[in-house]
Scaffold this active site. Structure first.
Site, short mmCIF file in Angstrom:
data_model
loop_
_atom_site.label_atom_id
_atom_site.label_comp_id
_atom_site.label_asym_id
_atom_site.label_seq_id
_atom_site.Cartn_x
_atom_site.Cartn_y
_atom_site.Cartn_z
N GLN A 1 -4.36 -1.59 9.77
CA GLN A 1 -4.21 -2.91 9.16
C GLN A 1 -4.72 -3.99 10.11
OE1 GLN A 1 -3.09 -3.55 5.91
NE2 GLN A 1 -3.88 -5.57 6.39
N ASP B 1 -10.90 2.99 4.41
CA ASP B 1 -11.22 1.57 4.19
C ASP B 1 -12.73 1.33 4.08
OD1 ASP B 1 -9.13 -0.17 3.81
OD2 ASP B 1 -8.59 -0.23 5.94
N LYS C 1 0.85 -1.20 0.00
CA LYS C 1 0.00 0.00 0.00
C LYS C 1 0.88 1.24 0.00
CE LYS C 1 -3.79 -2.48 2.21
NZ LYS C 1 -4.45 -2.90 3.45
#
Ligand code: NDP
Length: 287
Positions: free
Chosen positions: A98, A121, A54
């Site tokens: 994460q 997200d 990412k």
């Protein structure tokens, strides 16, 4: 192979080029450079790899990454304090936590603490609620990537019979809602679904997100269907396969996405997209 390949890697690359241009334009016109806070707790190798990928993608697009690699022993209270800080940080427009988090930290508490305005997200209940309304702000990255892949085929979604296998809050349910809002007729399947093969065979669009290697076989697929394989399964030899038995299914489907090189690159691309869109909203609010 009868089916046409939905090349997630190539599609992701072309979208990332557009995102990089958007980032440059936004910075030149408003002075705002999109920023993503990437928070990684613990030393899970897969999580480190995901965050590294990412970060690389953000770097290539010109997005600033504010990285926090934290020890597995850190307390929930300290993590919450960091999130509060990032919620208020003017240089940060998206916050990525994460998953998975260490067991002593409640992921739901942490994800709920991320400001809905920086929820790149798309996991916050506020953003899921907006999606249910059909009026989303941030759409979860993997489901949004799936939709872009289906759209890239040119096969219209409206009026199609779509089957989504898997009902998680991060993939199955949001994909189904996004297809519904694009006027498909949806069936959501799960581990208690009766005669799953028969339901899958009805699908003109079949999205599979269960986490079981090669689970969907050719006899479960309708001739000419668009098949999107979200699953990522590591085999004992270290290679990765999807939830769909790619070889035989590709002889029957009309379109199919591979694993790797399918949904994975699109998920990262949608994280970049969400971060940049957030930065644009931030810049507009500043005016
Ligand atoms: P979850 O484990 O949260 O959900 C799995 C779902 O599959 C559940 O709804 C479960 O049903 C259903 N399921 C399990 N077994 C069966 C079965 N035999 N028949 C029908 N349904 C079944 O997984 P996620 O949604 O988080 O992820 C799914 C897959 O997608 C995983 O392989 C994951 O690694 C991958 N993934 C890939 C991403 C990418 O970027 N490429 C991103 C996110 C996920 P029930 O609810 O009844 O238990």
């Amino acid at each position: 192979m009868a089916a046409k390949l939905i090349d997630g890697k190539a599609l992701a690359q072309s979208i990332r080029e557009r995102i990089a241009k958007d980032v440059a334009d936004l910075h030149a016109n408003t002075g705002v450079r999109p920023g993503l806070a990437a928070i990684l707790v613990g030393d899970d190798p897969a999580s480190h790899l995901y965050v590294k990928n990412k970060q690389k993608a953000c770097d290539a697009a010109g997005i600033y990454v504010d990285e926090h690699k934290l020890p597995a022993s850190m307390s929930q209270a300290d993590l919450l304090a960091l999130i509060e800080k990032k919620n208020a940080d003017q240089k940060v427009h998206g916050i990525l936590v994460q998953l998975p988090l260490p067991k002593h930290i409640d992921s739901k508490v942490i994800l709920d603490a991320v400001s809905p305005a920086k929820d790149a997200d798309g996991f916050h209940p506020y953003n899921l609620g907006r999606l249910v309304e059909g009026n989303p702000v941030f759409e979860a990255c993997t489901p949004k990537g799936v939709i872009k892949m289906i759209e890239s085929t040119g096969v219209g979604i409206e009026g199609k019979r779509a089957v989504v296998v898997g009902r998680s809050n991060i993939v199955g349910k949001p994909v189904a809602l996004m297809l519904l809002h694009r006027h498909a007729t949806i069936t959501i399947c799960h581990s208690k679904t009766k005669d799953l093969p028969a339901v899958c065979r009805e699908a003109e669009i079949l999205v599979v997100a269960i986490g079981k290697a090669k689970f969907v076989t050719a006899d479960m697929v309708r001739e000419g269907a668009v098949v999107i394989d979200v699953g990522v399964n590591r085999l004992s030899d270290g290679t990765f396969v999807g939830d769909v038995d790619f070889g035989p299914v590709s002889q029957k489907a009309g379109w199919i996405s591979p694993v790797p090189g399918g949904v994975g690159p699109m998920t990262i691309t949608m994280l970049l997209y969400n971060t940049v869109e957030s930065a644009k909203r931030f810049a507009a609010a500043k005016k």
